[in-house]
Scaffold this motif. Sequence first.
Motif, PDB file in Angstrom:
ATOM      1  N   CYS A  73       1.037  -1.311  -0.044  1.00 11.40           N
ATOM      2  CA  CYS A  73       0.125   0.009  -0.085  1.00 11.40           C
ATOM      3  C   CYS A  73       0.708   1.201  -0.016  1.00 11.40           C
ATOM      4  O   CYS A  73       1.852   1.483   0.863  1.00 11.40           O
ATOM      5  CB  CYS A  73      -0.935  -0.066   1.026  1.00 11.40           C
ATOM      6  SG  CYS A  73      -2.095  -1.201   1.310  1.00 11.40           S
ATOM      7  N   ALA A  74       0.710   2.263  -0.863  1.00  8.19           N
ATOM      8  CA  ALA A  74       1.327   3.230  -1.173  1.00  8.19           C
ATOM      9  C   ALA A  74       0.570   4.632  -0.465  1.00  8.19           C
ATOM     10  O   ALA A  74       1.348   5.594   0.187  1.00  8.19           O
ATOM     11  CB  ALA A  74       1.766   3.795  -2.524  1.00  8.19           C
ATOM     12  N   ASP A  75      -0.853   4.241  -0.287  1.00  9.85           N
ATOM     13  CA  ASP A  75      -1.411   5.538   0.182  1.00  9.85           C
ATOM     14  C   ASP A  75      -2.841   4.912   0.873  1.00  9.85           C
ATOM     15  O   ASP A  75      -3.203   3.900   0.149  1.00  9.85           O
ATOM     16  CB  ASP A  75      -1.967   6.588  -0.776  1.00  9.85           C
ATOM     17  CG  ASP A  75      -2.335   7.526  -0.311  1.00  9.85           C
ATOM     18  OD1 ASP A  75      -2.231   8.272   0.771  1.00  9.85           O
ATOM     19  OD2 ASP A  75      -3.449   8.016  -0.904  1.00  9.85           O
ATOM     20  N   ALA A  76      -3.034   5.342   1.978  1.00  6.59           N
ATOM     21  CA  ALA A  76      -4.381   4.901   2.783  1.00  6.59           C
ATOM     22  C   ALA A  76      -5.155   6.202   3.007  1.00  6.59           C
ATOM     23  O   ALA A  76      -4.800   7.160   3.611  1.00  6.59           O
ATOM     24  CB  ALA A  76      -3.997   3.854   3.517  1.00  6.59           C
ATOM     25  N   GLN A  77      -6.518   6.255   2.692  1.00  8.08           N
ATOM     26  CA  GLN A  77      -7.130   7.373   3.212  1.00  8.08           C
ATOM     27  C   GLN A  77      -8.459   6.773   3.834  1.00  8.08           C
ATOM     28  O   GLN A  77      -8.932   5.562   2.915  1.00  8.08           O
ATOM     29  CB  GLN A  77      -7.781   8.047   1.977  1.00  8.08           C
ATOM     30  CG  GLN A  77      -6.360   8.885   1.286  1.00  8.08           C
ATOM     31  CD  GLN A  77      -6.886   9.496  -0.057  1.00  8.08           C
ATOM     32  OE1 GLN A  77      -8.137   9.296  -0.519  1.00  8.08           O
ATOM     33  NE2 GLN A  77      -5.834  10.240  -0.577  1.00  8.08           N
ATOM     34  N   ILE A  78      -9.268   7.334   4.751  1.00 11.81           N
ATOM     35  CA  ILE A  78     -10.612   6.984   5.256  1.00 11.81           C
ATOM     36  C   ILE A  78     -11.431   8.115   4.816  1.00 11.81           C
ATOM     37  O   ILE A  78     -11.329   9.083   5.131  1.00 11.81           O
ATOM     38  CB  ILE A  78     -10.634   6.689   6.822  1.00 11.81           C
ATOM     39  CG1 ILE A  78      -9.619   5.818   7.227  1.00 11.81           C
ATOM     40  CG2 ILE A  78     -12.004   6.753   7.336  1.00 11.81           C
ATOM     41  CD1 ILE A  78      -9.546   5.701   8.530  1.00 11.81           C
ATOM     42  N   HIS A  79     -12.386   7.686   4.148  1.00 10.54           N
ATOM     43  CA  HIS A  79     -13.488   8.610   3.666  1.00 10.54           C
ATOM     44  C   HIS A  79     -14.758   8.160   4.332  1.00 10.54           C
ATOM     45  O   HIS A  79     -15.239   7.109   4.734  1.00 10.54           O
ATOM     46  CB  HIS A  79     -13.821   8.333   2.108  1.00 10.54           C
ATOM     47  CG  HIS A  79     -12.697   8.770   1.259  1.00 10.54           C
ATOM     48  ND1 HIS A  79     -12.691   9.846   0.528  1.00 10.54           N
ATOM     49  CD2 HIS A  79     -11.280   8.096   1.033  1.00 10.54           C
ATOM     50  CE1 HIS A  79     -11.430  10.088  -0.354  1.00 10.54           C
ATOM     51  NE2 HIS A  79     -10.746   8.882   0.200  1.00 10.54           N
ATOM     52  N   HIS A  80     -15.406   9.310   5.070  1.00 12.73           N
ATOM     53  CA  HIS A  80     -16.633   9.237   5.705  1.00 12.73           C
ATOM     54  C   HIS A  80     -17.722   9.966   4.921  1.00 12.73           C
ATOM     55  O   HIS A  80     -17.443  11.067   4.196  1.00 12.73           O
ATOM     56  CB  HIS A  80     -16.282  10.183   7.087  1.00 12.73           C
ATOM     57  CG  HIS A  80     -15.716   9.545   7.976  1.00 12.73           C
ATOM     58  ND1 HIS A  80     -15.925   8.631   8.789  1.00 12.73           N
ATOM     59  CD2 HIS A  80     -14.256   9.562   8.162  1.00 12.73           C
ATOM     60  CE1 HIS A  80     -14.964   8.297   9.636  1.00 12.73           C
ATOM     61  NE2 HIS A  80     -13.771   8.974   9.470  1.00 12.73           N
ATOM     62  N   PHE A  81     -18.907   9.527   5.012  1.00 17.70           N
ATOM     63  CA  PHE A  81     -20.075  10.132   4.302  1.00 17.70           C
ATOM     64  C   PHE A  81     -21.091  10.054   5.306  1.00 17.70           C
ATOM     65  O   PHE A  81     -21.274   9.113   6.122  1.00 17.70           O
ATOM     66  CB  PHE A  81     -20.627   9.240   2.906  1.00 17.70           C
ATOM     67  CG  PHE A  81     -19.515   9.314   1.964  1.00 17.70           C
ATOM     68  CD1 PHE A  81     -19.387   9.993   1.102  1.00 17.70           C
ATOM     69  CD2 PHE A  81     -18.588   7.922   1.886  1.00 17.70           C
ATOM     70  CE1 PHE A  81     -18.411  10.150  -0.003  1.00 17.70           C
ATOM     71  CE2 PHE A  81     -17.554   7.982   0.695  1.00 17.70           C
ATOM     72  CZ  PHE A  81     -17.543   8.872  -0.100  1.00 17.70           C
ATOM     73  N   SER A  82     -21.890  11.167   5.310  1.00 23.70           N
ATOM     74  CA  SER A  82     -23.134  11.294   6.222  1.00 23.70           C
ATOM     75  C   SER A  82     -24.071  11.883   5.547  1.00 23.70           C
ATOM     76  O   SER A  82     -24.072  12.553   4.628  1.00 23.70           O
ATOM     77  CB  SER A  82     -22.653  12.013   7.586  1.00 23.70           C
ATOM     78  OG  SER A  82     -22.427  13.161   7.257  1.00 23.70           O
ATOM     79  N   ASP A  83     -25.606  11.626   5.778  1.00 22.67           N
ATOM     80  CA  ASP A  83     -26.546  12.187   5.391  1.00 22.67           C
ATOM     81  C   ASP A  83     -27.576  12.084   6.498  1.00 22.67           C
ATOM     82  O   ASP A  83     -27.651  11.442   7.551  1.00 22.67           O
ATOM     83  CB  ASP A  83     -26.991  11.320   4.128  1.00 22.67           C
ATOM     84  CG  ASP A  83     -28.161  12.414   3.378  1.00 22.67           C
ATOM     85  OD1 ASP A  83     -27.936  13.627   3.343  1.00 22.67           O
ATOM     86  OD2 ASP A  83     -28.641  11.680   2.578  1.00 22.67           O
TER      87      ASP A  83
END
Length: 170
Positions: free
Chosen positions: A106-116
């Motif tokens: 893994c070169a890059d890791a991101q956590i993406h949050h979505f809410s509604d």
Amino acid sequence: ETKALGVVWIPDDDELVVRTEVMAKEPTRRGILATVSSVYDPLGIVAPFVLSGKTILQELCRLELEWDQLLPLHLEDMWKKWVEALPGLVNYRIDRCLVPRDFGECADAQIHHFSDASEKGLGSVAYLRVTNAEGMIWCSFLCGKARVAPLKAITIPRLELVAAVMAVSI
């Protein structure tokens, strides 16, 4: 299959699943609470489905029905559909491993949050997005959460803020 902290793991497929036993409860406030509470889903895999059951329960609270009073007809149809869909939860499976075995370093890791949010409920979900050295991207589900909107009327922008706070806290 094996249980770990209440979550069912199928080692052959390396997947997590939600198992629930459909209990034949009467369509009363007490029976609905028991049935909805029987769905144990700490990761929020089926949170949108559980939210619809909790919405029915909240409507019973709004109508101030007694614990053993039978449902009104308009809610009874909704409840029957929810209970009929309950065995289908076994079809919801997610990979236990967040990154495939052949993905590489893994070169890059991101956590993406979505809410509604809406007037009926609010929800949030988190995904992991990883990129390997070759530029290949993989996204996987981390967790989700859903809640019914409070009985007291709150504006949609305020509910959106509550959902955003919920997204940050998961």
